[in-house]
Design an enzyme around this catalytic site. Sequence first.
Site, PDB file in Angstrom:
ATOM      1  N   ASP A 271      -6.360   0.075  -7.192  1.00 53.87           N
ATOM      2  CA  ASP A 271      -5.836  -0.163  -8.538  1.00 53.87           C
ATOM      3  C   ASP A 271      -4.947  -1.409  -8.566  1.00 53.87           C
ATOM      4  O   ASP A 271      -4.465  -1.868  -7.524  1.00 53.87           O
ATOM      5  CB  ASP A 271      -5.055   1.071  -9.043  1.00 53.87           C
ATOM      6  CG  ASP A 271      -3.912   1.495  -8.117  1.00 53.87           C
ATOM      7  OD1 ASP A 271      -4.019   1.286  -6.893  1.00 53.87           O
ATOM      8  OD2 ASP A 271      -2.913   2.034  -8.609  1.00 53.87           O
TER       9      ASP A 271
ATOM     10  N   GLU B 115      -2.004   3.846  -6.263  1.00 50.69           N
ATOM     11  CA  GLU B 115      -0.802   3.374  -5.570  1.00 50.69           C
ATOM     12  C   GLU B 115       0.244   2.839  -6.541  1.00 50.69           C
ATOM     13  O   GLU B 115       1.441   3.052  -6.354  1.00 50.69           O
ATOM     14  CB  GLU B 115      -1.172   2.275  -4.561  1.00 50.69           C
ATOM     15  CG  GLU B 115      -0.075   1.953  -3.555  1.00 50.69           C
ATOM     16  CD  GLU B 115       0.952   0.934  -4.031  1.00 50.69           C
ATOM     17  OE1 GLU B 115       2.024   0.842  -3.408  1.00 50.69           O
ATOM     18  OE2 GLU B 115       0.704   0.226  -5.031  1.00 50.69           O
ATOM     19  N   GLU B 116      -0.216   2.120  -7.569  1.00 45.95           N
ATOM     20  CA  GLU B 116       0.735   1.451  -8.457  1.00 45.95           C
ATOM     21  C   GLU B 116       1.560   2.425  -9.295  1.00 45.95           C
ATOM     22  O   GLU B 116       2.538   2.033  -9.915  1.00 45.95           O
ATOM     23  CB  GLU B 116       0.017   0.429  -9.355  1.00 45.95           C
ATOM     24  CG  GLU B 116      -0.658  -0.724  -8.594  1.00 45.95           C
ATOM     25  CD  GLU B 116       0.329  -1.676  -7.903  1.00 45.95           C
ATOM     26  OE1 GLU B 116       1.551  -1.467  -8.013  1.00 45.95           O
ATOM     27  OE2 GLU B 116      -0.140  -2.622  -7.252  1.00 45.95           O
TER      28      GLU B 116
HETATM   29 ZN   LIG Z   1       0.003  -3.105  -3.646  1.00 50.69          ZN
END
Ligand SMILES: [Zn+2]
Length: 409
Positions: free
Chosen positions: A76, A142-143
């Site tokens: 992402d 992850e973000e």
């Molecule tokens: Zn990253």
Amino acid sequence: MRGNLGDQLAELTSRLVQIDSTNPPGDVTGVVGFIRDWLSARGFSSSIYEYVKGKPNLIAKVGDGRPILILNGHTDVVPPGDSSRWTYPPFSGRVIEGKVYGRGSTDMKGGLAVIMMVFAELGHVIEGKGSGTLVFSATADEEVGGHAGVEALVKGNVLVGDAAIVAEPTGFSRYCIAEKGLSQVRLVARGRPAHGSLPVLGDNAIMKLIKAIEAAQGIIEEVNRGVKLPQDLVEAVDNSARVYLEGALRGGLRLSEADLRGVIGSVSFNPGVIRGGSKINMVPDYAELELDMRVPPGVSPGSVIGRLREGLRGLADVEVIDTSEPNYTPTGERIVQLIHEGIARLNAEPKPIIMTGATDGRYFRLRGIPTVIYGPGELTLAHTYDEYVTINDLVNTYNVMRYTIEKYF
Ligand SMILES: [Zn+2]
């Protein structure tokens, strides 16, 4: 795919950038489909783990038994912001003058391209060797915290191993061995309402909150006077201070290395959001502050919160919003040493650093897996307009990664 290594890595990075995987909403189905097909065309099968719809994670494995080395990257990217501020459209993946431009080029589709290529190049060799397992993982979310990605995979024992490399951007001569933890709290002050013309009849929650904020700052300063960093991290803090200082000076800020070292190596203090009161002619009976603090290894987020609770008694309540433990991998670990050697072989000075924010690396470390964050790109370009990655960096990190994996097995 054709051409030399640099062209191949640039083309692959560009293709990945062109598939929009903005988070939120974080739908990475398109990128994951591309990676699955790309691996399959090279003879590698993969498995998909989808904990949240639209956020699939892909895992491919080669070889047998232990040790298990994990390569990881997130699929992402953060939103592009105002598209008109980009020189080239954010999802063009434009390759020009030795750079690949676009959202995610540095964070971290360049890194994904590198670990895909390394996995595809070495996979068949490792398969025949019987000296361990190489795991490729492209993960979601992850973000926004990695909950539907690495966190779920590690907790579910799907993604565990003896060492991990997370290909987040460090630039080819730096590698990250530590991350600060998180202590985010809400300070809540309560008072007694009254008419604004007769404030003596009330108890002003805003005024109490202001006192509480000042007191909190004093408490954190006191905590910081007692911080003792693990010896392994002293050099990493110095190196990181220099990296952020360069960026700050470019941006016209007058800061010294000591200013940066001070904030990186201790508990940072950022009142981020304040709310309170409802009407100008009323004495407010409620006010709150959202406070973001990042804690270095050696300090526990819980103890920071305990100190605040104790010190602010009578002024404000302390409610926990979110916490995570700081973490690091000792420099003596084999995976750290191999990356270090790999960089030195390219005639660069290898520099360990610490990150002030969190990556998915923390889920591996908290599970006891020695983890290095290492990948192409520039830390200061992540999440910015005109984000790019240089082809030079793609090639160099590829070579370091390749060296590390060959030595590891
Ligand atoms: Zn990253």
